[in-house]
Design an enzyme around this catalytic site. Structure first.
Site, short mmCIF file in Angstrom:
data_model
loop_
_atom_site.label_atom_id
_atom_site.label_comp_id
_atom_site.label_asym_id
_atom_site.label_seq_id
_atom_site.Cartn_x
_atom_site.Cartn_y
_atom_site.Cartn_z
N ASP A 13 39.40 36.83 37.45
CA ASP A 13 39.36 37.40 36.45
C ASP A 13 38.73 38.72 36.34
OD1 ASP A 13 39.94 34.42 35.67
OD2 ASP A 13 37.53 33.60 35.52
N LYS A 16 42.96 41.43 36.52
CA LYS A 16 44.93 41.66 37.52
C LYS A 16 45.74 42.09 36.42
CE LYS A 16 43.62 38.40 39.74
NZ LYS A 16 42.22 37.85 39.70
N GLY A 40 44.91 32.41 35.90
CA GLY A 40 45.23 32.72 34.30
C GLY A 40 45.13 34.78 34.36
N HIS A 41 45.99 35.62 33.63
CA HIS A 41 46.32 36.12 33.43
C HIS A 41 46.22 36.68 31.55
CE1 HIS A 41 46.36 36.87 37.46
NE2 HIS A 41 47.42 36.95 37.49
N GLN A 223 43.56 34.22 41.33
CA GLN A 223 41.64 33.96 41.25
C GLN A 223 40.53 35.28 42.41
OE1 GLN A 223 43.73 31.32 42.83
NE2 GLN A 223 43.91 30.40 41.40
#
Length: 427
Positions: A13, A16, A40-41, A223
């Protein structure tokens, strides 16, 4: 060498997605090399916000080929839903490539994940319940289903039967659940075959040929370093290798092809799920970081645990990944604090420890040793050069760079694609 790895240097988080998207216009391929739809991004382009869970961030960059590598585990329904959502918003997804060797998250993997985590109770790991861990376990146990298996019904049926022989025993006798029918699983998986077919490729060959042609390939980790199955805060980790070495195995590219390894660092620290977190805050400062930073998981929707910057973790990430650069994100979130604590070491049983302890027991008992740095009140969200940052903000960045062991080459001062200060080019 035209190959770069971009990964999280904390517990994930870190931003990225923004970093990958920023580079996306300058690279030819962006490759996800591990993880699944538990990573998630959030990417902001203009006034549009995109939440990506499985797709590489490069899918938002015209001219860039996004690749899902062999080290990724793929939930077909999630992938197709994500593609559909982007297509509806006018994003061209036709260039996506998916490795035929990537493993499929089956319905029974999701079921096993949820019932196992529930069964653990207070000892739960804090998984997302999306079947990631059980799918990787099947892969290691050599009973996994790969993307290429969708195109041979006989092999697919044999593999599903073999997997359910054991899993149905566990579900019915240990967890008091219904058995899962082989035919139902096979039928569901075969239903994805035609929809995925246009994207399936020998991505190892494609990527190595691209590198031989001097194309620029960016490997994007999901991650973060401290969630790595081998090098993270085990057992509170993910089931794959987000560290730089995972790019080689998860994409089929040798280490001699990689020229730069970029670590994404948040200007403070967050993590989602259970596990030790030495700088975690339980006071109004922690709540302020969560509120100002919008710290809610893209995939999970869970509030992130928040704490001050941890230089011990940053140094560890530099070492295990061989980091050449840092991208520091969310510096703007720290605006308004009179003083900003930075963890420079740990105290463990009365001892000062400046490197990450290898012992799980020691890390659980680690207490942060803080150094106070002066804060700033000026709005930095529109700043375009390092020299225009407030003096105290400059000093904060320089201190983090010195403590972390690698140069900071870019700084995020807001969520938007353009809200970035670039100090040194990554390319």
């Amino acid at each position: 060498m035209p190959a770069l790895v971009l990964l999280g240097a904390q517990w994930g988080d870190e931003g990225k997605g923004k970093a990958t998207d920023l580079l996306g216009g300058s690279v030819d391929y962006v490759v996800r090399y591990q993880g699944g739809n538990n990573a998630g991004h959030t990417v902001v382009v203009g006034d549009q916000k995109y939440a990506l869970h499985l797709l590489p961030s490069g899918i938002l960059s015209p001219g860039c080929t996004p690749v899902i590598g062999n080290g990724v585990v793929v939930d077909p329904s999630v992938l197709l839903s994500e593609l559909s959502g982007l297509n509806e918003r006018g994003v061209d997804t036709s260039k996506l490539l998916i490795s035929g060797n990537a493993h499929i998250i089956t319905p029974y993997n999701v079921t096993v994940d949820k019932v196992t985590e529930r069964f653990l109770g207070k000892r739960k790991i804090g998984t997302t319940g999306r079947g990631i861990g059980p799918t990787y376990a099947d892969k290691i146990n050599r009973v996994g289903i790969r993307v290429q298996d969708l195109y041979d019904e006989s092999i697919l049926t044999q593999k599903v039967e073999a997997a359910l022989d054991v899993k149905n025993q566990m579900l019915t006798k240990l967890y008091n659940r219904r058995a899962i029918a082989v035919e139902q699983v096979v039928e569901e998986l075969l239903g994805y075959a035609d929809k995925l077919a246009p994207y399936v490729a020998d991505t190892v060959l494609v990527l190595n040929e691209a590198l031989e042609q001097d194309k620029v390939v960016l490997f994007e980790g999901g991650q973060g370093t401290l969630l790595d199955i081998d090098h993270g805060t085990y057992p509170f980790v993910t089931s794959s290798n987000p560290t730089a070495g995972g790019a080689c195995t998860g994409a089929g590219v040798g280490p001699t092809k990689i020229s730069r390894v970029i670590g994404i660092l948040k200007a403070y620290t967050t993590r989602v799920g259970a596990g030790p977190f030495p700088t975690e805050l339980f006071d109004e400062d922690g709540e302020a970081l969560r509120r100002i930073g919008g710290e809610r998981g893209v995939t999970t929707g869970r509030d992130r645990r928040c704490g001050w910057f941890d230089a011990v973790i940053a140094r560890y990430a530099t070492r295990v990944n061989g980091l050449t650069d840092f991208f520091l994100t969310k510096l703007d979130v720290l605006t308004g604090w009179e003083q900003i604590p930075v963890c420079v070491a740990y105290e463990i049983d009365g001892r000062r420890v400046e490197e990450l302890p290898y012992s799980q027991t020691d890390f659980h008992h680690a207490k942060p040793v803080y150094e106070m740095l002066p804060g700033w009140n000026e709005d930095i969200s529109k700043v375009k050069s390092f020299s225009d940052l407030p003096k105290n903000a400059q000093a904060y960045v320089k201190a983090l760079e010195e403590m972390s062991g690698a140069p900071i080459s870019a700084i995020g001062v807001g969520p938007g694609r353009t809200e970035t200060i670039e100090i040194n080019s990554f390319l």
